[in-house]
Design a protein around this motif. Sequence first.
Motif, PDB file in Angstrom:
ATOM      1  N   THR A 189       0.838  -1.204   0.000  1.00 29.22           N
ATOM      2  CA  THR A 189       0.000   0.000   0.000  1.00 29.22           C
ATOM      3  C   THR A 189       0.872   1.253   0.000  1.00 29.22           C
ATOM      4  O   THR A 189       0.622   2.216  -0.736  1.00 29.22           O
ATOM      5  CB  THR A 189      -0.927   0.020   1.232  1.00 29.22           C
ATOM      6  N   MET A 190       1.918   1.237   0.795  1.00 26.35           N
ATOM      7  CA  MET A 190       2.846   2.357   0.859  1.00 26.35           C
ATOM      8  C   MET A 190       3.635   2.486  -0.443  1.00 26.35           C
ATOM      9  O   MET A 190       3.812   3.594  -0.958  1.00 26.35           O
ATOM     10  CB  MET A 190       3.812   2.176   2.042  1.00 26.35           C
ATOM     11  N   SER A 191       4.082   1.370  -0.990  1.00 21.71           N
ATOM     12  CA  SER A 191       4.867   1.423  -2.225  1.00 21.71           C
ATOM     13  C   SER A 191       4.019   1.940  -3.384  1.00 21.71           C
ATOM     14  O   SER A 191       4.528   2.625  -4.277  1.00 21.71           O
ATOM     15  CB  SER A 191       5.422   0.034  -2.565  1.00 21.71           C
ATOM     16  N   GLY A 192       2.704   1.632  -3.372  1.00 18.94           N
ATOM     17  CA  GLY A 192       1.814   2.148  -4.409  1.00 18.94           C
ATOM     18  C   GLY A 192       1.748   3.656  -4.387  1.00 18.94           C
ATOM     19  O   GLY A 192       1.751   4.310  -5.442  1.00 18.94           O
ATOM     20  N   ARG A 193       1.677   4.209  -3.184  1.00 20.87           N
ATOM     21  CA  ARG A 193       1.646   5.668  -3.069  1.00 20.87           C
ATOM     22  C   ARG A 193       2.959   6.278  -3.543  1.00 20.87           C
ATOM     23  O   ARG A 193       2.977   7.306  -4.231  1.00 20.87           O
ATOM     24  CB  ARG A 193       1.399   6.059  -1.616  1.00 20.87           C
ATOM     25  N   PHE A 194       4.076   5.637  -3.207  1.00 18.57           N
ATOM     26  CA  PHE A 194       5.378   6.185  -3.573  1.00 18.57           C
ATOM     27  C   PHE A 194       5.631   6.115  -5.077  1.00 18.57           C
ATOM     28  O   PHE A 194       6.283   7.005  -5.626  1.00 18.57           O
ATOM     29  CB  PHE A 194       6.491   5.462  -2.811  1.00 18.57           C
ATOM     30  N   GLU A 227      -2.354   2.717  -9.836  1.00 20.24           N
ATOM     31  CA  GLU A 227      -2.492   2.492  -8.402  1.00 20.24           C
ATOM     32  C   GLU A 227      -3.831   2.961  -7.839  1.00 20.24           C
ATOM     33  O   GLU A 227      -4.059   2.866  -6.644  1.00 20.24           O
ATOM     34  CB  GLU A 227      -1.356   3.222  -7.652  1.00 20.24           C
ATOM     35  N   ALA A 228      -4.714   3.472  -8.694  1.00 24.17           N
ATOM     36  CA  ALA A 228      -5.994   3.999  -8.207  1.00 24.17           C
ATOM     37  C   ALA A 228      -7.140   3.538  -9.100  1.00 24.17           C
ATOM     38  O   ALA A 228      -7.673   4.320  -9.904  1.00 24.17           O
ATOM     39  CB  ALA A 228      -5.940   5.529  -8.140  1.00 24.17           C
ATOM     40  N   LYS A 323      -3.745  -6.111 -10.937  1.00 23.69           N
ATOM     41  CA  LYS A 323      -2.416  -5.743 -10.440  1.00 23.69           C
ATOM     42  C   LYS A 323      -2.436  -5.466  -8.949  1.00 23.69           C
ATOM     43  O   LYS A 323      -1.567  -5.913  -8.196  1.00 23.69           O
ATOM     44  CB  LYS A 323      -1.901  -4.520 -11.191  1.00 23.69           C
ATOM     45  N   LYS A 324      -3.458  -4.712  -8.510  1.00 27.10           N
ATOM     46  CA  LYS A 324      -3.565  -4.381  -7.086  1.00 27.10           C
ATOM     47  C   LYS A 324      -3.836  -5.624  -6.243  1.00 27.10           C
ATOM     48  O   LYS A 324      -3.267  -5.800  -5.168  1.00 27.10           O
ATOM     49  CB  LYS A 324      -4.687  -3.364  -6.876  1.00 27.10           C
TER      50      LYS A 324
END
Length: 327
Positions: A189-194, A227-228, A323-324
């Motif tokens: 979840t964090m890597s998706g934001r980054f 990612e969204a 992917k998610k």
Amino acid sequence: MIEEQPKCQYCNSKNQQCTEPAGQSGLCFWHDKDCDKTGSDVKLRLEQYAKNGGMLQGLCLKQADLANIDLVNHHQKMGYDFSESDFYKANLNGAHLFNIDLTNASLMKADLRNANLNCATLHHVNLLGVRWADSKIENIKIGKRIRQEVEAHQANKSKQLQESLNLFEQAEEIYRDLRKHSEHEGIFTMSGRFIQKELTMRRFQMPKYSAKRISSKIVDLFCGYGEAPIRIVAISICMIILCAFLYTLTGLSYAGEIQKFDPNASLSESLQLFLSCLYYSVVTFTTLGYGDFTPVGISRAIAALEAFTGSFTIALFVVVFVKKMTR
């Protein structure tokens, strides 16, 4: 009469003054940037200083050897507040920094390998060149923007274009390092934001009206760089409603009769027409094509565009969603 030793002149952002004895510079050992902190005894001294309630904001700890240091505020809800402190090139390998507050601090080129930074506050921290290998970063609080990103936008507003590009490049590097490390730690979840932030920083380095920058922005708007997926759903709903409104104005054929908006019609008739057009818009967007309604005139061009967009958007949603989920 004993002359009282002067106190350190350092004041934090809350206008609180350090009570440690000052040296010739007017600052204490911990706040004086010119005092050598590379000694082997600094780690134990800092641990004791923190336990004794010393002022921890604004410390100058450049190149300090703090390997395996314990800076956890045990049995307390709040961690130690090291805001505005400078850890440039400090050795924090294996350090225990759980719940530490490093707001406005600098960790530039610091060695954080094997360190425990869980629940740490890193708002507006300089993270350029940090070594993250095997460090614990669960639930860290980075904030919406890192320092370089904020400064890059400020430089851009001030027309300092080269400085802005340099800062965006640094921000991209920091987000990339954070993304790689969070992926390695399994915090997806964090890597998706980054990765979203990393690609956004890369976009800002492109020429303003270039095709690459525009296409990158479109991908961001549609799916947040993959990612969204919820953005795709929102855009799909907007597209369906917009096309339904256009069908209402341009008309559809049903059982050989043209159904089109009539300003003299009653509210219930207009609403019924719009709902019929909404139904047709959903059928067209999803490429089902039942055939009960057919487009006429300009509606044909709208239907063709909606069908093409719908098939592409649905395929994109499946790819992004899978992917998610598989991560």
